[in-house]
Design an enzyme around this catalytic site. Structure first.
Site, mmCIF file in Angstrom:
data_model
loop_
_atom_site.group_PDB
_atom_site.id
_atom_site.type_symbol
_atom_site.label_atom_id
_atom_site.label_comp_id
_atom_site.label_asym_id
_atom_site.label_seq_id
_atom_site.Cartn_x
_atom_site.Cartn_y
_atom_site.Cartn_z
ATOM 1 N N TYR A 133 0.862 -1.187 0.000
ATOM 2 C CA TYR A 133 0.000 0.000 0.000
ATOM 3 C C TYR A 133 0.892 1.228 0.000
ATOM 4 O O TYR A 133 1.579 1.505 0.977
ATOM 5 C CB TYR A 133 -0.911 -0.046 1.225
ATOM 6 C CG TYR A 133 -1.876 1.109 1.395
ATOM 7 C CD1 TYR A 133 -2.105 2.047 0.398
ATOM 8 C CD2 TYR A 133 -2.586 1.251 2.584
ATOM 9 C CE1 TYR A 133 -2.993 3.088 0.570
ATOM 10 C CE2 TYR A 133 -3.487 2.289 2.775
ATOM 11 C CZ TYR A 133 -3.684 3.200 1.765
ATOM 12 O OH TYR A 133 -4.567 4.233 1.952
ATOM 13 N N LYS A 161 -1.629 -1.462 -3.807
ATOM 14 C CA LYS A 161 -2.608 -0.383 -3.867
ATOM 15 C C LYS A 161 -1.813 0.892 -4.068
ATOM 16 O O LYS A 161 -1.053 1.309 -3.187
ATOM 17 C CB LYS A 161 -3.431 -0.307 -2.575
ATOM 18 C CG LYS A 161 -4.396 0.880 -2.530
ATOM 19 C CD LYS A 161 -5.113 0.966 -1.185
ATOM 20 C CE LYS A 161 -6.013 2.194 -1.134
ATOM 21 N NZ LYS A 161 -6.710 2.324 0.181
#
Length: 296
Positions: A133, A161
């Site tokens: 992330y 992400k």
């Protein structure tokens, strides 16, 4: 499914500040009914930084039980302490999650060597897949494509992400990490273009309030139906923009309260939106016919 339309779910609280498991059940059911592909539990939008580790694990356990196999649960397991991230990973693996969303360690700004050691330690603590992330606006550390290429060599790191909003990174990440490396947008306003560029889906804040419509957008974009995706995204643009007039998850939780889905309760240091933004949020929701739709 760790791709497609994934919601970064809020964590509802009672007026006394406890986790509201009744409202949590309502939200999980909403996403199962709407066709959302997966739920991220206790991430940024889920106010993870204000939950104790015990609460964090309890919420994830509850989501796994409430979902009853109907939808994948991806648990946030990030921390700027590797030992804490490992402990969370071990406990939530036992809960039966489908995978993890692991934010880069924030505040302490580790080197690439530190990042590799951190993610390897988390990988060693589970047999579940990990999604990196990257959100430098919150962590002060930008996980660049060359860094991701190195981290992708860790066995169970399967994707990222990418929340910078930089769509140009999609092609470079594909070239460096291969087509099987899952690329998820973490920025609703640019998610459509991210998927057009070759991304595999989005971890969305907007999906909290319009789960079915976000599923439609993702389905169209991934199918290459640009006309439909453009039309849907144009409808969603006012919502995308409204949900970030203040720090996430302040606007989205306020929106859900106006819709009748959760109570407008936060944990400090988060507080309700400023009055002018409360009016803006209500206006945008009203124009989108989203006010007081608890049973819709």
């Amino acid at each position: 499914m760790l791709k497609g339309s994934i919601v970064a779910l809020v964590t509802p609280f009672t007026k006394y500040g406890n986790v509201d498991y009744s409202e949590l059940e309502f939200l999980v059911n909403k996403h199962c009914e709407a066709g959302t592909d997966a739920i991220v539990a206790v991430g940024t939008t889920g106010e993870s930084t204000t939950l104790t580790h015990e609460e964090h694990i309890a919420v994830v356990n509850a989501m796994v039980e409430l979902s009853a196999g109907r939808i994948d649960i991806i648990a946030g397991n990030g921390s700027n302490s590797t030992s804490e991230a490992v402990q969370l990973t071990e406990k939530m693996t036992q809960a039966g999650v489908s995978g993890f969303l692991n934010v880069t360690p924030y505040y302490n700004k580790p080197s690439l060597a530190g990042l590799i050691a951190h993610y390897q330690a988390c990988a060693d603590a589970t047999d579940k897949p990990q999604i990196l992330y990257n959100v430098p606006g919150r962590t002060s550390l930008d996980m660049t494509p060359d860094m991701v290429e190195q981290l992708a060599k860790i066995d169970n790191v399967i994707g990222i992400k990418e929340a910078t909003g930089d769509v140009s990174r999609v092609q470079e990440l594909k070239e460096r990490c291969g087509d099987d490396f899952i690329l998820l947008s973490g920025d609703d306003p640019t998610a459509r273009e991210f998927m057009f560029a070759g991304g595999h889906g989005v971890i969305s804040v907007t999906a909290n309030i319009v789960p079915a419509k976000m599923k439609e957008l993702v389905t169209a974009a991934l199918a290459g139906d640009k006309e439909s995706a453009n039309q849907i995204d144009a409808e969603l643009a006012p919502l995308h923009n409204m949900l970030f007039v203040e720090s996430n998850p302040i606007p989205v939780k306020w929106s859900l309260a106006l819709m009748g889905w959760v109570s407008a309760n936060y944990r400090l240091p988060l507080t309700p939106p400023e009055e002018s933004n409360q009016q803006l949020i209500e206006s945008v929701l009203q124009k989108a016919n989203l006010l007081n739709i608890q049973e819709s």
